[in-house]
Design an enzyme around this catalytic site. Structure first.
Site, PDB file in Angstrom:
ATOM      1  N   THR A   1     -27.434  63.953  22.169  1.00 24.52           N
ATOM      2  CA  THR A   1     -27.307  62.542  22.524  1.00 24.52           C
ATOM      3  C   THR A   1     -28.469  62.110  23.422  1.00 24.52           C
ATOM      4  OG1 THR A   1     -24.920  62.602  22.306  1.00 24.52           O
ATOM      5  CG2 THR A   1     -25.809  60.856  23.678  1.00 24.52           C
TER       6      THR A   1
ATOM      7  N   GLU B   1     -18.533  63.634  30.339  1.00 23.28           N
ATOM      8  CA  GLU B   1     -19.406  63.050  29.311  1.00 23.28           C
ATOM      9  C   GLU B   1     -20.824  62.883  29.846  1.00 23.28           C
ATOM     10  OE1 GLU B   1     -19.711  62.796  26.248  1.00 23.28           O
ATOM     11  OE2 GLU B   1     -18.805  60.959  25.483  1.00 23.28           O
TER      12      GLU B   1
END
Ligand code: HSE
Length: 306
Positions: A181, A128
């Site tokens: 993101t 991630e």
């Protein structure tokens, strides 16, 4: 067992007031992956379908999380990973988390489950971090544990499982634009006003209480984000129109899914969730922006073998 096929679900992070800590798991959309033991040592990505993603293990989210686990093992074999990607990268419904979770979950199953779900999250967080340049677990935890989860702390990693009311449904619209993101984190303020912080933690506390007590009115009253949404909503075309329309259609609340551009809403029952879908469709069909919409019960199982 030398080979396993798994379903790794999409997830909604933040859930309005729970930036970087709260998330829930979807069941109608996710990636499929095949993990296979091989004589060749190391981690090798051998197939990627639907999206153009790197095959180099250390550049691929699924590869990096798999490597983090592999480094903790002492084995004389390796693993191959095939990725059938259905969650578009940059969609805001946990695409990178699904990849990161899928590889470590699959390897753990083939190894006879030496690691618990929190340990798997520790490995997956490395993948991630490759995608978002930040170690956060609010998509990983619901993908691994299912249901609603709260990441109480990242270091040390502590994940709390929160009950999901039986009749809670999500409707998610995914406008076909990409918001990375890392970019949508860059627009956030470094400091927040104390009055906003007070409102936010009051709403997060009351949302968690409402989930425990299946208090749908309190869920509705708590789904507010006074800190992040004012900044990020500007990146999402027609966000305010969608939000107002779904509230008028009977949704309990709505907000940005993860870092966007997807917008989630929660409703009581599938019928209202479908009505919310029609409302989202009618707002977005006039915009010229392509989109897709998912209606999903809260997935209380998380990643699974198929
Ligand atoms: N909590 C993260 C964010 C989720 O909003 O930046 C994105 O994956």
């Amino acid at each position: 067992m030398n080979e396993i096929k798994i379903f790794s679900p999409a997830t909604v992070a933040n859930v309005a007031c729970g930036f970087d800590v709260l998330g829930f798991c979807l069941d109608s959309i996710g990636d499929e992956m095949v993990i296979r033991k091989t004589d060749k040592k190391g981690i090798h990505i051998t197939k990627i379908k639907n999206f153009d993603l790197p095959y180099e293990t250390e550049l691929n989210v699924a590869g990096v999380s798999a490597l983090a686990m592999y480094d903790a093992l002492d084995v004389d074999f390796g693993f191959e990973i095939e990725i059938y990607k259905n969650i578009k990268p940059g969609s805001g419904i946990g695409s990178s988390a699904a990849s990161a979770v899928g590889s470590v979950f699959g390897m753990n199953e083939l190894l006879g489950r030496p690691f618990n779900k929190t340990q798997l999250t520790e490995f997956a967080i490395k993948g991630e971090a490759l995608a978002s340049k930040c170690e956060h677990a609010d998509n990983l935890a619901p993908a691994l544990f299912g249901g609603f989860t709260l990441v109480k702390s990242v270091s040390p990693l502590k994940i709390l499982e929160i009950p999901s009311p039986d009749n809670l449904y999500a409707t998610i619209i995914h406008p076909q634009i990409e918001i990375k993101t890392s970019e949508s984190r860059a627009v956030l303020p470094k400091e927040v006003a104390l009055s906003d912080a007070i409102a936010q933690w009051a709403n997060l506390g009351s949302l968690v209480h409402a989930l425990h007590t299946s208090d749908y009115n309190l869920i509705s009253d708590s789904l507010k984000d006074v800190i992040v949404e004012p900044y990020r909503s500007k990146l999402i075309p027609h966000f305010n129109d969608v939000k107002q329309a779904v509230l008028n259609a009977g949704a309990l609340g709505a907000g940005i899914s993860g870092s966007g551009p997807s917008i989630f809403s929660l409703s009581i029952g599938q019928e209202t969730a479908n009505k919310v879908k029609e409302t989202m469709q009618s707002v977005y069909s006039n915009t010229g922006i392509e989109f897709d919409i998912h209606v999903s019960k809260i997935n209380t199982q998380g990643v699974k073998i198929i």
